[in-house]
Write a protein that holds these residues in place. Structure first.
Motif, PDB file in Angstrom:
ATOM      1  N   ASP A 275      63.018 -16.591  18.745  1.00  0.00           N
ATOM      2  CA  ASP A 275      63.924 -15.531  19.849  1.00  0.00           C
ATOM      3  C   ASP A 275      64.798 -15.831  19.852  1.00  0.00           C
ATOM      4  O   ASP A 275      65.835 -14.867  20.211  1.00  0.00           O
TER       5      ASP A 275
ATOM      6  N   ARG B   1      68.045 -12.770  18.439  1.00  0.00           N
ATOM      7  CA  ARG B   1      69.007 -12.183  19.765  1.00  0.00           C
ATOM      8  C   ARG B   1      70.211 -12.976  18.543  1.00  0.00           C
ATOM      9  O   ARG B   1      71.340 -11.666  18.933  1.00  0.00           O
TER      10      ARG B   1
ATOM     11  N   ARG C  76      71.462  -9.627  16.204  1.00  0.00           N
ATOM     12  CA  ARG C  76      71.600  -8.493  16.371  1.00  0.00           C
ATOM     13  C   ARG C  76      72.723  -8.939  16.928  1.00  0.00           C
ATOM     14  O   ARG C  76      73.238  -7.430  17.072  1.00  0.00           O
ATOM     15  N   SER C  77      73.456 -10.123  18.053  1.00  0.00           N
ATOM     16  CA  SER C  77      74.650  -9.800  18.602  1.00  0.00           C
ATOM     17  C   SER C  77      75.212  -9.524  17.728  1.00  0.00           C
ATOM     18  O   SER C  77      76.557  -8.719  17.401  1.00  0.00           O
TER      19      SER C  77
END
Length: 468
Positions: free
Chosen positions: A40, A44, A47-48
């Motif tokens: 996760d 995350r 994606r950022s």
């Protein structure tokens, strides 16, 4: 429009070959030895970095099936996947590429053609991010990469381990690759020493590690050499039709599913149509059955032959491709890549025509024979000795010379495999088990190629003799 991209070998050139679908590996790395990825948190961060979604179809997992750069990891279907679905998409901004090096570093590297090599610059970038540690904006990805001790690219094999494959051309390829990396290090070191705050102490072992990560994981796109986080968790299936592609209009790299996947099933792609030699040298694994395997046969031409200069002149003028190398023992040595003969017949699929032309030329016994071959090449498309010699005995004699070379290669590989299989032998005592399995797969695959070619040539000789 989308341009097709395949995983590129970024060290020395080898003839491109391929790899078959991997069965469950008989020897694999322990998942405990691989850096942990917090699924996760990693996604995350990615994606950022990308400013967009990466994939809603894949999640990080582990699987005993398949070998590849996942190294104990794999990407599993998180939802049902249909053939043709875009299952992963990563923009250029979220990829490690040379343009992310500080400009002052790039300018110094560009002053030297060796140091300015694109792959070398990506390796330097990786070294910089590794030195920065948790301060690096790429830390989640960089820390997920395997350490040098957990990599099995042949660059890291010691001399005793390499000795097990001396009968294969991969031995020389590995030595050349090591020398190439050493030259690159000598070229980049003076430039990097100007930036101790970015690189710290410049060590050869660190550059070798970074170079191996790039040569095994980097992809060549229209934007250059790229390390693509998450995509390199995908394992290799040589018969998959899924490859990484670059969409020029969107400026993204993406993977399209080549079949349906159920939830929890491992999703795999094809790194390329690579032989076990290429997989071992640049990727650090092999397959027990590689449907695209190939081998190299070396043939020496003695200068003591009274027709040597005439033969050499004709060969240099007409040979295709140009594969001749000079050797130090008063001879000319030529290497030919051969593949497994899939079926019998007069064409000998897998045996390059240039190899059969070579043995015809250098087994010729008169200037008249050589002139006839040269005339045939000139009258057709320039290729030398494409057709069988009209004199059946000479045609058989030439191919029997080839059989002798194949006999030597078969014997060398058979002996090497036998040595690896001795339980209390030197290799078993000192060689890393995974590398030992790699060596056996590599040699066994090449042996099968040699045996198939030998069987075809022997049958061809019988056929020609029976028809004369």
């Amino acid at each position: 429009m989308a341009a097709r991209v395949v995983r590129r070998r970024l060290a020395l050139a080898l003839a491109l070959a391929g790899a078959g679908a991997p069965p469950p590996p008989t020897c694999s790395q322990s998942a405990a030895a691989i850096p942990k990825v917090k699924d996760d948190a990693f996604l995350r961060w990615l994606r950022s970095k990308a400013g967009s979604g990466i994939s809603s179809a894949l999640r990080v997992g582990t699987s005993p099936l398949g070998l590849g750069l996942g190294l104990g990891r794999s990407l599993l279907a998180s939802r049902p996947i249909q053939e043709g679905d875009c299952i992963l998409q990563l923009p250029h901004t979220a990829q490690l590429t040379q343009d992310k090096l500080p400009q002052e570093v790039r300018l110094l590297l560009d002053d030297d053609p060796i140091a300015g090599d694109t792959a070398a610059k990506v390796a330097v970038l990786l070294m910089m991010e590794q030195h920065l540690g948790h301060e690096s904006g790429w830390a989640p990805y960089v820390t997920s990469l395997p350490s040098k001790d957990h990599m099995h690219n042949m660059m890291f094999w010691d001399l005793n381990e390499l000795h097990t494959v001396t009968s294969s051309s991969i031995y020389d390829e590995t030595i050349q690759q090591k020398e190439h990396v050493l030259r690159q290090f000598s070229a980049v070191k003076p430039a990097l020493e100007n930036f101790p705050h970015l690189f710290g102490e410049i060590k050869l072992e660190d550059f070798m590690h970074a170079s191996a990560l790039v040569s095994s994981r980097a992809w060549q796109t229209l934007r250059g050499v790229s390390l693509i986080p998450f995509a390199d968790f995908l394992n290799h299936d040589g018969v998959s039709n899924s490859i990484l592609v670059y969409d020029e209009q969107k400026d993204v790299s993406e993977v399209i599913a080549d079949r349906n996947y159920a939830v929890g099933e491992q999703v795999m792609i094809r790194y390329g149509k690579y032989s076990n030699a290429t997989l071992a040298l640049n990727f650090g694994f092999t397959l027990s059955r590689n449907i695209y395997d190939q081998a190299h046969i070396w043939i020496d031409m003695s200068e003591e032959d009274p027709l040597y200069k005439k033969k050499l002149d004709i060969w240099q003028k007409h040979r295709t491709p140009k594969s001749e190398h000079a050797c130090s023992s008063g001879c000319t040595r030529t290497s030919f890549a051969i593949k497994e003969v899939k079926y019998s017949g007069d064409k000998g699929v897998g045996i390059p025509q240039v190899l059969r032309a070579f043995v015809r030329v250098f087994c010729a016994t008169s200037i008249e024979e050589l002139d006839a071959m040269a005339m045939e090449a000139a009258e057709n498309d320039g290729r030398l000795a494409r057709r069988p010699l009209k004199h059946a005995e000479r045609e058989v004699h030439a191919h029997r010379k080839l059989l002798l070379h194949l006999d030597n290669m078969i014997q060398g590989h058979s002996t090497a495999i036998e040595q690896l299989e001795i339980v209390d032998g030197a290799a078993s005592r000192s060689m890393h088990p995974f590398r030992k399995e790699m060596a056996k797969n590599l040699l066994a695959g090449e042996l099968q190629v040699f045996q198939s070619v030998h069987a075809w040539v022997a049958n061809y000789c019988k056929t020609v003799r029976s028809m004369s």
